[in-house]
Design a protein around this motif. Structure first.
Motif, PDB file in Angstrom:
ATOM      1  N   TYR A  37      34.404 -49.982 -45.446  1.00  0.00           N
ATOM      2  CA  TYR A  37      33.451 -49.766 -46.526  1.00  0.00           C
ATOM      3  C   TYR A  37      34.074 -48.815 -47.538  1.00  0.00           C
ATOM      4  CZ  TYR A  37      29.375 -51.663 -43.979  1.00  0.00           C
ATOM      5  OH  TYR A  37      28.469 -52.472 -43.330  1.00  0.00           O
ATOM      6  N   GLN A  39      32.728 -46.000 -50.887  1.00  0.00           N
ATOM      7  CA  GLN A  39      31.621 -45.400 -51.626  1.00  0.00           C
ATOM      8  C   GLN A  39      32.181 -44.605 -52.789  1.00  0.00           C
ATOM      9  OE1 GLN A  39      28.958 -42.937 -49.305  1.00  0.00           O
ATOM     10  NE2 GLN A  39      27.290 -43.303 -50.756  1.00  0.00           N
ATOM     11  N   GLU A  44      26.241 -46.709 -53.953  1.00  0.00           N
ATOM     12  CA  GLU A  44      25.988 -46.978 -52.545  1.00  0.00           C
ATOM     13  C   GLU A  44      27.288 -47.308 -51.824  1.00  0.00           C
ATOM     14  OE1 GLU A  44      21.437 -48.775 -52.876  1.00  0.00           O
ATOM     15  OE2 GLU A  44      23.076 -50.024 -52.151  1.00  0.00           O
ATOM     16  N   ASP A  46      29.435 -49.706 -49.911  1.00  0.00           N
ATOM     17  CA  ASP A  46      29.532 -51.170 -49.882  1.00  0.00           C
ATOM     18  C   ASP A  46      30.645 -51.625 -48.951  1.00  0.00           C
ATOM     19  OD1 ASP A  46      28.929 -51.263 -53.429  1.00  0.00           O
ATOM     20  OD2 ASP A  46      27.498 -51.565 -51.800  1.00  0.00           O
ATOM     21  N   ALA A  60      34.846 -58.689 -49.676  1.00  0.00           N
ATOM     22  CA  ALA A  60      34.004 -58.631 -50.857  1.00  0.00           C
ATOM     23  C   ALA A  60      34.706 -59.368 -51.988  1.00  0.00           C
ATOM     24  CB  ALA A  60      33.757 -57.179 -51.247  1.00  0.00           C
TER      25      ALA A  60
END
Length: 115
Positions: A37, A39, A44, A46, A60
């Motif tokens: 992830y 940030q 937020e 992600d 992603a």
């Protein structure tokens, strides 16, 4: 209990590359679905990429074709190779493992893309 320790962040120029590492504890690492992830400030956290126990991956849209997630089960480590970095990739990057309702996170590693 699972412990995750990230490393490999730093300052890089646009277009450059970095490789992040996440070392995990626990005897069942080879069975773990692992995620990266990120940030950015004021945003937020992600998901960037994931890798399953059998090596399947997903990314992603914003990083597809530039980032590659991989794992070395013998070293209990998951990697994130980041190429063609852009300023918008600047963030704290975290690795993650979920076990049921329990979420495990590393301490994060800062990636800054700037000239």
């Amino acid at each position: 209990q699972v412990q995750l320790v990230e490393s490999g962040g730093g300052l890089v120029q646009p277009g450059g590359s970095l490789r992040l590492s996440c070392a995990a504890s626990g005897s069942t690492f080879s069975l773990m679905l692992m995620r990266w992830y990120r940030q950015a400030p004021g945003k937020e956290r992600d998901m960037v990429a994931l890798i399953t126990s059998d090596g399947s991956t997903n990314y992603a849209v914003s990083v597809k074709g530039r980032f590659t997630i991989s794992r070395d089960n013998a070293k209990k480590t998951v990697y994130l190779q980041m190429n063609s970095l852009k300023p918008e990739d600047t963030a704290v990057y975290y690795c993650n493992f979920d076990r049921g309702s329990e979420r495990y996170w590393g301490q994060g590693t800062q990636v800054t893309v700037s000239s």
